[in-house]
Design a protein around this motif. Structure first.
Motif, PDB file in Angstrom:
ATOM      1  N   PHE A 101       0.835  -1.204   0.000  1.00 31.22           N
ATOM      2  CA  PHE A 101       0.000   0.000   0.000  1.00 31.22           C
ATOM      3  C   PHE A 101       0.871   1.255   0.000  1.00 31.22           C
ATOM      4  N   ILE A 102       1.948   1.248   0.782  1.00 25.68           N
ATOM      5  CA  ILE A 102       2.866   2.389   0.805  1.00 25.68           C
ATOM      6  C   ILE A 102       3.477   2.596  -0.580  1.00 25.68           C
ATOM      7  N   ILE A 103       3.915   1.510  -1.199  1.00 28.82           N
ATOM      8  CA  ILE A 103       4.482   1.606  -2.554  1.00 28.82           C
ATOM      9  C   ILE A 103       3.418   2.103  -3.531  1.00 28.82           C
ATOM     10  N   MET A 109       5.340  -5.677  12.041  1.00 30.81           N
ATOM     11  CA  MET A 109       6.476  -6.597  11.963  1.00 30.81           C
ATOM     12  C   MET A 109       6.335  -7.668  13.033  1.00 30.81           C
ATOM     13  N   ASP A 110       6.854  -8.831  12.743  1.00 38.17           N
ATOM     14  CA  ASP A 110       6.650 -10.018  13.563  1.00 38.17           C
ATOM     15  C   ASP A 110       7.011  -9.797  15.029  1.00 38.17           C
ATOM     16  N   PHE A 111       8.139  -9.151  15.299  1.00 34.13           N
ATOM     17  CA  PHE A 111       8.568  -8.992  16.687  1.00 34.13           C
ATOM     18  C   PHE A 111       7.637  -8.059  17.467  1.00 34.13           C
ATOM     19  N   ASN A 112       6.968  -7.131  16.798  1.00 36.28           N
ATOM     20  CA  ASN A 112       6.010  -6.264  17.488  1.00 36.28           C
ATOM     21  C   ASN A 112       4.661  -6.941  17.685  1.00 36.28           C
ATOM     22  N   LEU A 113       4.268  -7.809  16.760  1.00 27.95           N
ATOM     23  CA  LEU A 113       3.002  -8.528  16.926  1.00 27.95           C
ATOM     24  C   LEU A 113       3.063  -9.518  18.084  1.00 27.95           C
ATOM     25  N   ARG A 114       4.237  -9.986  18.431  1.00 21.24           N
ATOM     26  CA  ARG A 114       4.394 -10.958  19.516  1.00 21.24           C
ATOM     27  C   ARG A 114       4.426 -10.318  20.902  1.00 21.24           C
ATOM     28  N   LYS A 115       4.529  -9.006  20.982  1.00 19.51           N
ATOM     29  CA  LYS A 115       4.606  -8.331  22.281  1.00 19.51           C
ATOM     30  C   LYS A 115       3.270  -8.397  23.005  1.00 19.51           C
ATOM     31  N   LEU A 154      -0.414  11.218   5.790  1.00 16.13           N
ATOM     32  CA  LEU A 154      -0.735   9.799   5.929  1.00 16.13           C
ATOM     33  C   LEU A 154       0.519   8.928   6.001  1.00 16.13           C
ATOM     34  N   MET A 155       1.595   9.348   5.370  1.00 16.68           N
ATOM     35  CA  MET A 155       2.791   8.505   5.268  1.00 16.68           C
ATOM     36  C   MET A 155       3.402   8.121   6.620  1.00 16.68           C
ATOM     37  N   PRO A 156       3.552   9.032   7.597  1.00 17.39           N
ATOM     38  CA  PRO A 156       4.092   8.585   8.892  1.00 17.39           C
ATOM     39  C   PRO A 156       3.222   7.539   9.578  1.00 17.39           C
ATOM     40  N   LEU A 157       1.890   7.681   9.453  1.00 10.73           N
ATOM     41  CA  LEU A 157       1.008   6.666  10.039  1.00 10.73           C
ATOM     42  C   LEU A 157       1.202   5.317   9.353  1.00 10.73           C
ATOM     43  N   LEU A 158       1.338   5.324   8.038  1.00  4.52           N
ATOM     44  CA  LEU A 158       1.545   4.072   7.315  1.00  4.52           C
ATOM     45  C   LEU A 158       2.896   3.447   7.667  1.00  4.52           C
ATOM     46  N   LEU A 159       3.912   4.266   7.818  1.00  2.49           N
ATOM     47  CA  LEU A 159       5.224   3.733   8.203  1.00  2.49           C
ATOM     48  C   LEU A 159       5.186   3.171   9.623  1.00  2.49           C
ATOM     49  N   PHE A 160       4.494   3.859  10.530  1.00  2.00           N
ATOM     50  CA  PHE A 160       4.341   3.329  11.886  1.00  2.00           C
ATOM     51  C   PHE A 160       3.532   2.038  11.864  1.00  2.00           C
ATOM     52  N   TRP A 161       2.486   2.023  11.040  1.00  2.00           N
ATOM     53  CA  TRP A 161       1.651   0.815  10.918  1.00  2.00           C
ATOM     54  C   TRP A 161       2.496  -0.362  10.424  1.00  2.00           C
ATOM     55  N   VAL A 211      -7.561   1.664  23.229  1.00  2.00           N
ATOM     56  CA  VAL A 211      -6.375   2.150  22.507  1.00  2.00           C
ATOM     57  C   VAL A 211      -5.089   1.565  23.081  1.00  2.00           C
ATOM     58  N   GLY A 212      -5.185   0.420  23.730  1.00  2.40           N
ATOM     59  CA  GLY A 212      -4.036  -0.176  24.397  1.00  2.40           C
ATOM     60  C   GLY A 212      -3.017  -0.796  23.471  1.00  2.40           C
ATOM     61  N   CYS A 213      -3.412  -1.209  22.285  1.00  5.23           N
ATOM     62  CA  CYS A 213      -2.426  -1.741  21.335  1.00  5.23           C
ATOM     63  C   CYS A 213      -2.308  -0.762  20.167  1.00  5.23           C
ATOM     64  N   ASP A 214      -1.119  -0.705  19.622  1.00  6.80           N
ATOM     65  CA  ASP A 214      -0.823   0.297  18.600  1.00  6.80           C
ATOM     66  C   ASP A 214      -1.667   0.147  17.342  1.00  6.80           C
ATOM     67  N   SER A 215      -1.958  -1.083  16.956  1.00  2.55           N
ATOM     68  CA  SER A 215      -2.741  -1.254  15.728  1.00  2.55           C
ATOM     69  C   SER A 215      -4.137  -0.659  15.880  1.00  2.55           C
ATOM     70  N   LEU A 216      -4.768  -0.878  17.002  1.00  6.41           N
ATOM     71  CA  LEU A 216      -6.099  -0.327  17.242  1.00  6.41           C
ATOM     72  C   LEU A 216      -6.047   1.194  17.373  1.00  6.41           C
ATOM     73  N   CYS A 217      -5.053   1.698  18.079  1.00  8.87           N
ATOM     74  CA  CYS A 217      -4.902   3.147  18.242  1.00  8.87           C
ATOM     75  C   CYS A 217      -4.669   3.830  16.896  1.00  8.87           C
ATOM     76  N   THR A 218      -3.843   3.218  16.047  1.00  5.03           N
ATOM     77  CA  THR A 218      -3.571   3.785  14.736  1.00  5.03           C
ATOM     78  C   THR A 218      -4.829   3.775  13.868  1.00  5.03           C
TER      79      THR A 218
END
Length: 139
Positions: free
Chosen positions: A37-39, A87-93, A75-82, A127-134
């Motif tokens: 999507f970013i590309i 990434m796998d290591f953040n989804l496992r937190k 929108l680009m900083p939100l997409l980059l943060f998203w 809003v406790g997890c970043d994906s939902l907050c974003t």
């Protein structure tokens, strides 16, 4: 539902060493989709720049070009943060619930105290997890 169950199953397995391409681009479907999507937005940035450069100042095309350029730039900083939180290591937190950088930062800065918010469990749930907050920010 089956996609979510597969993602939960993948996160339940212990992590393996990922290559650089897997870590940053293809470790899961959500990350790959976000990167694509970013590309995919890059041609729209170029189109907006062309509209600004080639149009007469003050014309509809000129204003439309600036609107597109500013909107996509915001929108680009939100997409980059998203993509970073996908990434796998953040989804496992947080026991597989995903990272919570935004909530942790707000808690550290005592935003709840400054806003006189007493029920932190409500905010942790919504809003406790970043994906939902974003998603709330993008929505």
């Amino acid at each position: 539902p089956t996609h979510i169950l597969k993602l939960a199953e993948d996160l339940a397995r212990p992590p393996r060493d990922l290559t650089c391409i897997e870590t940053f681009f293809t470790s899961n479907l959500m990350l790959l989709t976000t990167q694509l999507f970013i590309i995919g937005t890059l041609p729209y940035m170029a189109e907006a720049a062309v509209r600004v450069v080639e149009s007469d100042v003050g014309s509809f095309e000129y204003l439309l070009g600036w609107g597109m350029l500013l909107g996509l730039t915001a929108l680009m900083p939100l997409l980059l943060f998203w993509s970073f939180i996908a990434m796998d290591f953040n989804l496992r937190k947080n026991n597989g619930r995903g990272s919570s950088y935004i909530f942790d930062f707000c808690a550290k800065m005592r935003c709840c105290h400054a806003l006189n918010i007493r029920d932190k469990t409500f905010w942790r749930k919504h809003v406790g997890c970043d994906s939902l907050c974003t998603m709330w920010i993008m929505g």
